[in-house]
Design an enzyme around this catalytic site. Structure first.
Site, PDB file in Angstrom:
ATOM      1  N   HIS A 203    -103.277 133.484 101.540  1.00 17.31           N
ATOM      2  CA  HIS A 203    -102.050 132.504 101.552  1.00 17.31           C
ATOM      3  C   HIS A 203    -101.094 132.473 100.640  1.00 17.31           C
ATOM      4  O   HIS A 203    -101.054 133.414  99.579  1.00 17.31           O
ATOM      5  CB  HIS A 203    -102.690 130.848 101.540  1.00 17.31           C
ATOM      6  CG  HIS A 203    -103.110 130.396 100.381  1.00 17.31           C
ATOM      7  ND1 HIS A 203    -102.436 129.959  99.243  1.00 17.31           N
ATOM      8  CD2 HIS A 203    -104.352 130.185  99.893  1.00 17.31           C
ATOM      9  CE1 HIS A 203    -103.103 129.572  98.514  1.00 17.31           C
ATOM     10  NE2 HIS A 203    -104.165 129.684  98.772  1.00 17.31           N
ATOM     11  N   SER A 277     -96.280 135.867 102.024  1.00 16.27           N
ATOM     12  CA  SER A 277     -95.740 135.664 100.924  1.00 16.27           C
ATOM     13  C   SER A 277     -96.149 135.784  99.653  1.00 16.27           C
ATOM     14  O   SER A 277     -96.337 137.262  99.127  1.00 16.27           O
ATOM     15  CB  SER A 277     -95.186 133.922 100.969  1.00 16.27           C
ATOM     16  OG  SER A 277     -94.191 133.659  99.992  1.00 16.27           O
ATOM     17  N   ASP A 424     -85.799 133.009 107.875  1.00 15.67           N
ATOM     18  CA  ASP A 424     -86.289 132.814 106.717  1.00 15.67           C
ATOM     19  C   ASP A 424     -85.479 132.705 105.643  1.00 15.67           C
ATOM     20  O   ASP A 424     -84.657 133.565 105.489  1.00 15.67           O
ATOM     21  CB  ASP A 424     -87.239 133.885 106.466  1.00 15.67           C
ATOM     22  CG  ASP A 424     -88.411 133.640 105.288  1.00 15.67           C
ATOM     23  OD1 ASP A 424     -87.988 132.727 104.582  1.00 15.67           O
ATOM     24  OD2 ASP A 424     -89.457 133.962 105.172  1.00 15.67           O
ATOM     25  N   HIS A 452     -90.106 131.153 107.497  1.00 14.62           N
ATOM     26  CA  HIS A 452     -90.991 131.328 106.634  1.00 14.62           C
ATOM     27  C   HIS A 452     -92.382 130.666 107.136  1.00 14.62           C
ATOM     28  O   HIS A 452     -93.152 131.485 106.935  1.00 14.62           O
ATOM     29  CB  HIS A 452     -90.674 130.766 105.006  1.00 14.62           C
ATOM     30  CG  HIS A 452     -91.444 131.526 104.152  1.00 14.62           C
ATOM     31  ND1 HIS A 452     -91.458 132.744 103.701  1.00 14.62           N
ATOM     32  CD2 HIS A 452     -92.263 131.052 103.251  1.00 14.62           C
ATOM     33  CE1 HIS A 452     -92.127 132.935 102.684  1.00 14.62           C
ATOM     34  NE2 HIS A 452     -92.902 131.907 102.305  1.00 14.62           N
TER      35      HIS A 452
END
Length: 477
Positions: A203, A277, A424, A452
């Site tokens: 994540h 990310s 984003d 995002h």
């Protein structure tokens, strides 16, 4: 004629908006500079009164040997632009690089002044001297402070208790402290013993494994779940994973914990990686360490900013991610979180320490009809974890990403797919194209009208099918 007038009007309004943004940003961030300075000493006094420890705030310059606020010993080398962390384990000393942005963040006024000086010097022709300068030798100053700190660590004196007074002390956030296994929390799905291949999900920043398990896991086909074992991990300091206060949350620490908890813990040999990310940086580091094992690499909004020659990599990326501007709102939030340690700690104190209250209020307001896994991931971490991860991983590894991408281009044959939301505002679209320029075989897919978060949330069924196709193709190859 009307079209020309509209264009001129739009141009004027854009110019006025830009000027207002600059002026307001100057006023607001000058105030935040002062506020963070005051809060620095407020927290220093509170830490001393509550925890009986007088801690050195790490918002200023370090001496030859001092602490960064988490038990590690900072050693500044004369003649070098980077510092190293020395800390004692039960068997050996270890050295780890840390980002200079942890202790070198100029005030907004200083930054503006430096920019004006650069503009002035750019208009002047400077004749450089051809005289050769003698190279400066790097020396490390060791004094009695080092000895005292090492003595304290050797006899088991830790600077912080398991839970700091400003962190949450609930069972959910601290369950790891009562376990003998200091490994990351991993949520698995699919066959346990007969999986043909594994998929590791990593994540992003201030998130958790729920970003994957609550969206993608329920939407994978039964066939995919019979072939692939799905492994979603909570990173060190986030979600249900350990949140040690004596960690600097460096790239090495994050990668080592993923290897220990996922690759070794589940006997993973051949695997695909899906990362979002911040997780993209960790995914690249893992792929470089395990080039023969990675079958495919799927990156969502990778934060890759090529650094111009002559620029400090860490400082440049910090200014790109956190530009200290009021608009857009995400830039303002990133700027506060990246530049102001004690304001960020205050936000963490209000949100993270009291996350049970916020969970309760949201359930009352929404009638418990809305799933709040995104909010839970956002507010269930410690300030030490988020602050150090931001600086040591996102900012601190900026000088390494070129080499990582080159290794993946030249030594790995796995498929590389990059997804990026068109809207984003956290990581600009150019970052994904920067990855493609470095790895020409990488495929970039821009998802229209997604940002995002909604690049996954809200289109999980479609994205699950896309991932299955990527894995299927990689397996055939």
């Amino acid at each position: 004629m009307e079209f020309s007038v509209m264009c001129k009007t739009r141009h004027v309004l854009t110019l006025i908006g830009s000027v207002l943004n600059i002026v307001l940003s100057f006023i607001v961030f000058c105030f935040l500079d002062i506020l963070d300075f005051v809060l620095c000493f407020v927290y220093k006094v509170l830490d001393f009164c509550i925890e009986s420890e007088w801690k050195n705030p790490n918002s200023g310059s370090y001496s030859a040997a001092t602490l960064d606020g988490s038990g590690k010993i900072i050693v500044s080398e004369q003649g070098e632009t980077e510092s190293e962390v020395v800390y004692l384990t039960s068997t050996k000393f270890q050295l780890e690089e840390i980002s200079d942005t942890l202790y070198s963040r100029p005030s907004f006024v200083t930054e503006v002044s430096n920019q004006l000086k650069r503009l002035t010097f750019d208009t002047i022709t400077i004749t450089k001297s051809t005289e050769k300068k003698k190279p400066t030798r790097s020396t490390i100053t060791i004094n009695s402070t080092i000895v005292k700190l090492l003595q304290g660590r050797m006899i088991g004196q830790y600077l912080y208790p398991i839970t700091r007074w400003s962190d949450c002390d609930c069972q959910f956030c601290n369950s790891w402290a009562y376990s003998t296994k200091r490994t990351l929390f991993v949520k698995s799905d699919g066959p346990k013993d007969q999986a043909k291949e594994d998929v590791v999900f990593i994540h992003g920043f201030v998130s958790s494994s729920a970003f994957w398990t609550e969206t993608l896991f329920p939407n994978f086909s039964s066939k995919a779940k019979s072939i692939y074992r799905l492994l979603a991990v909570d990173l060190l300091g986030f979600g249900r994973s350990p949140k040690p206060n004596d960690s600097l949350y460096t790239l090495r620490e994050h990668v080592d914990m993923i290897e220990k908890s996922v690759l070794e813990g589940y006997g993973v040999r051949s695997f695909h990686i899906v990362a979002h990310s911040l997780g993209c940086i960790l995914a690249l580091a893992i792929a470089v360490k395990h080039p023969e094992s990675v079958k495919s690499l799927t990156l969502l909004a990778p934060p890759y900013y090529p650094v111009p020659k002559g620029e400090s990599a860490t400082q440049y990326v910090m200014r790109r991610v956190a530009p200290r501007r009021m608009w857009p709102p995400m830039a303002f939030c990133a700027s506060v979180g990246g530049w102001y340690q004690y304001i960020a700690r205050t936000v963490s104190l209000v949100l993270c320490k009291n996350h049970r209250l916020w969970d309760f209020l949201i359930k009352i307001i929404t009638g418990n009809r809305i799933r709040t896994f995104l909010l839970e991931g956002f507010i269930r971490h410690t300030h030490i974890a988020s602050w150090h991860t931001l600086h040591n991983v996102i900012f601190g590894t900026s000088g390494k990403l070129d080499r990582y991408l080159d290794v993946i281009r030249d030594r790995l044959s796995c498929d590389v797919t990059v997804f990026h939301g068109e809207d984003d505002e956290v990581i600009p679209l150019e970052c994904s194209y920067n990855v493609q320029r470095r790895i020409p075989r990488a495929r970039v897919k821009v998802v229209e009208n997604k940002d995002h978060i909604t690049i996954v949330v809200g289109r999980q069924k479609e994205f699950a099918r896309e991932l299955e196709e990527i894995w299927k193709k990689s397996t055939k190859n």
